[in-house]
Every structure is written in structure tokens, then in C-alpha cells.
Design a protein around this motif. Structure first.
Motif, PDB file in Angstrom:
ATOM      1  N   PHE A 187      -0.068  13.217 -29.047  1.00 18.15           N
ATOM      2  CA  PHE A 187       1.247  13.276 -29.695  1.00 18.15           C
ATOM      3  C   PHE A 187       1.192  12.697 -31.108  1.00 18.15           C
ATOM      4  N   PHE A 188       0.404  11.644 -31.314  1.00 15.01           N
ATOM      5  CA  PHE A 188       0.288  11.078 -32.660  1.00 15.01           C
ATOM      6  C   PHE A 188      -0.400  12.066 -33.601  1.00 15.01           C
ATOM      7  N   THR A 189      -1.444  12.716 -33.121  1.00 15.68           N
ATOM      8  CA  THR A 189      -2.170  13.701 -33.934  1.00 15.68           C
ATOM      9  C   THR A 189      -1.266  14.853 -34.340  1.00 15.68           C
ATOM     10  N   ALA A 190      -0.405  15.295 -33.410  1.00 11.65           N
ATOM     11  CA  ALA A 190       0.441  16.466 -33.667  1.00 11.65           C
ATOM     12  C   ALA A 190       1.715  16.125 -34.437  1.00 11.65           C
ATOM     13  N   THR A 191       2.246  14.917 -34.229  1.00  7.72           N
ATOM     14  CA  THR A 191       3.565  14.595 -34.798  1.00  7.72           C
ATOM     15  C   THR A 191       3.558  13.423 -35.777  1.00  7.72           C
ATOM     16  N   GLY A 192       2.504  12.622 -35.744  1.00 12.48           N
ATOM     17  CA  GLY A 192       2.480  11.421 -36.583  1.00 12.48           C
ATOM     18  C   GLY A 192       3.340  10.302 -36.030  1.00 12.48           C
ATOM     19  N   LYS A 193       3.856  10.472 -34.810  1.00 14.43           N
ATOM     20  CA  LYS A 193       4.719   9.471 -34.182  1.00 14.43           C
ATOM     21  C   LYS A 193       3.927   8.660 -33.150  1.00 14.43           C
ATOM     22  N   ARG A 194       4.144   7.349 -33.190  1.00 13.52           N
ATOM     23  CA  ARG A 194       3.497   6.466 -32.224  1.00 13.52           C
ATOM     24  C   ARG A 194       4.361   6.369 -30.973  1.00 13.52           C
ATOM     25  N   VAL A 195       3.835   6.833 -29.858  1.00 16.63           N
ATOM     26  CA  VAL A 195       4.567   6.740 -28.594  1.00 16.63           C
ATOM     27  C   VAL A 195       3.721   5.989 -27.571  1.00 16.63           C
ATOM     28  N   ALA A 196       4.396   5.224 -26.734  1.00 17.99           N
ATOM     29  CA  ALA A 196       3.730   4.588 -25.607  1.00 17.99           C
ATOM     30  C   ALA A 196       3.737   5.578 -24.437  1.00 17.99           C
ATOM     31  N   VAL A 197       2.752   5.437 -23.564  1.00 20.59           N
ATOM     32  CA  VAL A 197       2.664   6.330 -22.405  1.00 20.59           C
ATOM     33  C   VAL A 197       2.444   5.494 -21.145  1.00 20.59           C
ATOM     34  N   ILE A 198       3.225   5.801 -20.124  1.00 12.64           N
ATOM     35  CA  ILE A 198       3.071   5.165 -18.819  1.00 12.64           C
ATOM     36  C   ILE A 198       2.767   6.252 -17.796  1.00 12.64           C
ATOM     37  N   ILE A 199       1.622   6.134 -17.125  1.00 11.19           N
ATOM     38  CA  ILE A 199       1.304   7.055 -16.037  1.00 11.19           C
ATOM     39  C   ILE A 199       1.958   6.495 -14.774  1.00 11.19           C
ATOM     40  N   THR A 200       2.750   7.309 -14.093  1.00 11.49           N
ATOM     41  CA  THR A 200       3.518   6.831 -12.941  1.00 11.49           C
ATOM     42  C   THR A 200       3.061   7.502 -11.648  1.00 11.49           C
ATOM     43  N   ASP A 201       3.335   6.811 -10.551  1.00 11.81           N
ATOM     44  CA  ASP A 201       3.017   7.379  -9.240  1.00 11.81           C
ATOM     45  C   ASP A 201       4.099   6.955  -8.258  1.00 11.81           C
ATOM     46  N   SER A 202       4.446   7.820  -7.340  1.00 15.30           N
ATOM     47  CA  SER A 202       5.433   7.457  -6.322  1.00 15.30           C
ATOM     48  C   SER A 202       4.781   6.499  -5.331  1.00 15.30           C
ATOM     49  N   ASP A 203       5.569   5.566  -4.821  1.00 17.91           N
ATOM     50  CA  ASP A 203       5.023   4.563  -3.918  1.00 17.91           C
ATOM     51  C   ASP A 203       6.105   4.099  -2.964  1.00 17.91           C
ATOM     52  N   GLY A 204       5.705   3.816  -1.748  1.00 24.32           N
ATOM     53  CA  GLY A 204       6.644   3.338  -0.747  1.00 24.32           C
ATOM     54  C   GLY A 204       6.422   1.868  -0.448  1.00 24.32           C
ATOM     55  N   ARG A 205       7.354   1.279   0.246  1.00 22.65           N
ATOM     56  CA  ARG A 205       7.250  -0.119   0.682  1.00 22.65           C
ATOM     57  C   ARG A 205       7.332  -0.172   2.192  1.00 22.65           C
ATOM     58  N   ILE A 206       6.595  -1.099   2.753  1.00 24.95           N
ATOM     59  CA  ILE A 206       6.565  -1.207   4.206  1.00 24.95           C
ATOM     60  C   ILE A 206       7.916  -1.644   4.768  1.00 24.95           C
ATOM     61  N   ASP A 207       8.721  -2.344   3.937  1.00 25.48           N
ATOM     62  CA  ASP A 207       9.987  -2.889   4.425  1.00 25.48           C
ATOM     63  C   ASP A 207      11.185  -2.004   4.118  1.00 25.48           C
ATOM     64  N   LYS A 208      10.941  -0.880   3.417  1.00 26.25           N
ATOM     65  CA  LYS A 208      12.067  -0.025   3.052  1.00 26.25           C
ATOM     66  C   LYS A 208      11.735   1.446   3.276  1.00 26.25           C
ATOM     67  N   LYS A 209      12.766   2.218   3.547  1.00 27.94           N
ATOM     68  CA  LYS A 209      12.592   3.652   3.688  1.00 27.94           C
ATOM     69  C   LYS A 209      12.523   4.304   2.306  1.00 27.94           C
ATOM     70  N   GLY A 210      11.896   5.473   2.250  1.00 29.01           N
ATOM     71  CA  GLY A 210      11.869   6.228   1.001  1.00 29.01           C
ATOM     72  C   GLY A 210      10.815   5.724   0.034  1.00 29.01           C
ATOM     73  N   ALA A 211      10.868   6.257  -1.181  1.00 27.00           N
ATOM     74  CA  ALA A 211       9.858   5.956  -2.199  1.00 27.00           C
ATOM     75  C   ALA A 211      10.514   5.567  -3.515  1.00 27.00           C
TER      76      ALA A 211
END
Length: 237
Positions: free
Chosen positions: A144-168
Motif C-alpha cells: 500500500f505504501f508503494t502504490a499510494t505513498g500512505k503509511r498504514v498499519a496492518v493487523i492479521i486477524t484470526d477468529s478464536d473461541g474461548r473455553i468459557d464462552k459460546k461463539g467466537a
């Protein structure tokens, strides 16, 4: 005020693929504006697909341990359990956590994830996490910086569940450009928040789960200092 927007019409991703260039091209086509200081949350699954991290379960032979766990947890394919075991790099199973109908795994980088971050794919396949999520984040940010000249942060995300709660929920598994922790002091106590996970969870409101087809979310309006030297290691115990 924070502003969140999803990038739509991202094409189907398959290896070999320069994911950063594909996302830049999609953003330009969709008139998806990019500004300095924006944060892009990107679903780990499209990073995995771009890298070809697809396992053919028909070629996997479950170990005795994988078969034993399958007996305790019949909903989990024994071959998928074997892939999860392999992600921990410990064939003894000591890095697994089983309870009732929950299977969690400790990964070599210190993360603890439901199913070790392994997802069931189409046509008897499994999808594993990118080999280096920080590097995947940097590749996208650099594109994105190469194409736009804008500095952006990137976070890679993943869905995750908890043993004490339903859903993700959704958590960070890779970082570039932003520190994972937010540290403040109220004069009496030092406060530490896992900022990257809070942002990942916010992005999850728009990304949704399987079938939503919005794998990239832009977060705008957060005051932070861009840094090249950020990484997930900063937040892992």
C-alpha cells in the motif's frame, strides 16, 4: 471518533498470489480510500490461501494420539486433529488443551488458539495459519505504501473461541506498523491493554464469519505512532 469500513469484492485468493498487490488493486477499483495512519485488519485465511497453506486431508495419516482425541471429540476429523498436532510441533500432545468439546493448542510462537488456528476448508482440506503473520502484515503494508505513498498499519486477524464462552471473537495473530500494547498511567497505576486484539475484535463486527466475504476492514481515527519494528512477540507472554 473511530471509523470502520469493509473492503468489498476482494477476489477469490489462491496461490501463487501477491496478496498485497491484489488488495491494492481491489481498493483502487472499489474507491476504497487510504490515508496515513489508517489501520487495515486482514483475515488470516486469505493470507494463508495466498501462501498456499492448504493441507489435503486425504493425504494425512492420523497418529494413535489423533485417533484417541477423535474418540473423545467425534466432531473433529482425526486427520484434522493430526494437522493441529503438527502445528504445535509437539507430537506428544502436551501443547494441546482438551476440555469437553473444546480443543485449543499452543503454537511455537507462544500463541494459544482454538484448534491451533487450523480451519476446515473445502473438499476435505485444512487451512493453516501463515508461516509468519508479521511478515504477511508487512508485505501488505509495504504494498500500500508503494502504490499510494500512505503509511498504514496492518493487523492479521484470526477468529478464536474461548473455553468459557459460546461463539467466537477475533484476535490479532500478526502486526506491522502499530504496537500491540497500549500503555497508560493514571498517576497511581500503570495500565496495559492488548490494543491489537481490541482492534481485531472491532474489525470482526464487519468481517463476520465464513461466507461474509469481507476479509479486509479499514479502521480510521485512532491516534498512534507508526513504527516499523512492531510484531506479535511484543504482546505474547
Amino acid at each position: 471518533m473511530l471509523e470502520l469500513a469493509g473492503l468489498r469484492n476482494v477476489p477469490k485468493i489462491a496461490a501463487p498470489c501477491n496478496l498485497g498487490k491484489v488488495l491494492v488493486k481491489t481498493a483502487q477499483k472499489e474507491n476504497f480510500s487510504i490515508q496515513d495512519g489508517d489501520i487495515l485488519c486482514v483475515a488470516s485465511k486469505i493470507c494463508s490461501k495466498a501462501q498456499g497453506n492448504i493441507v489435503d486431508l486425504k493425504k494425512i495419516k492420523p497418529s494413535k494420539l489423533a485417533e484417541k482425541i477423535h474418540q473423545q471429540m467425534p466432531r473433529k476429523d482425526a486427520r484434522l486433529i493430526q494437522v493441529i498436532l503438527e502445528q504445535t510441533q509437539d507430537a506428544t500432545g502436551k501443547r494441546l488443551d482438551l476440555a469437553d468439546n473444546y480443543l485449543g493448542a499452543w503454537l511455537p510462537n507462544g500463541l494459544f488458539l482454538t484448534s491451533g488456528g487450523v480451519d476446515k476448508g473445502e473438499n476435505k482440506t485444512a487451512i493453516t495459519l501463515p508461516k509468519d503473520c508479521d511478515a504477511a502484515a508487512k508485505e501488505i503494508g509495504t504494498a500500500f505504501f508503494t502504490a499510494t505513498g500512505k503509511r498504514v498499519a496492518v493487523i492479521i486477524t484470526d477468529s478464536d473461541g474461548r473455553i468459557d464462552k459460546k461463539g467466537a471473537t477475533q484476535i490479532a495473530v500478526g502486526l506491522y506498523g502499530i504496537k500491540g500494547l497500549r500503555v497508560s498511567n493514571d498517576g497511581k497505576k500503570k495500565n496495559i491493554e492488548t490494543l491489537c486484539d481490541m482492534l481485531a475484535a472491532a474489525a470482526g463486527l464487519i468481517m463476520g464469519q465464513r461466507g461474509t466475504s469481507i476479509p479486509v476492514v479499514r479502521i480510521r481515527g485512532l491516534d498512534y505512532s507508526f513504527t516499523e519494528n512492531s510484531g506479535l512477540a511484543d504482546v505474547v507472554n
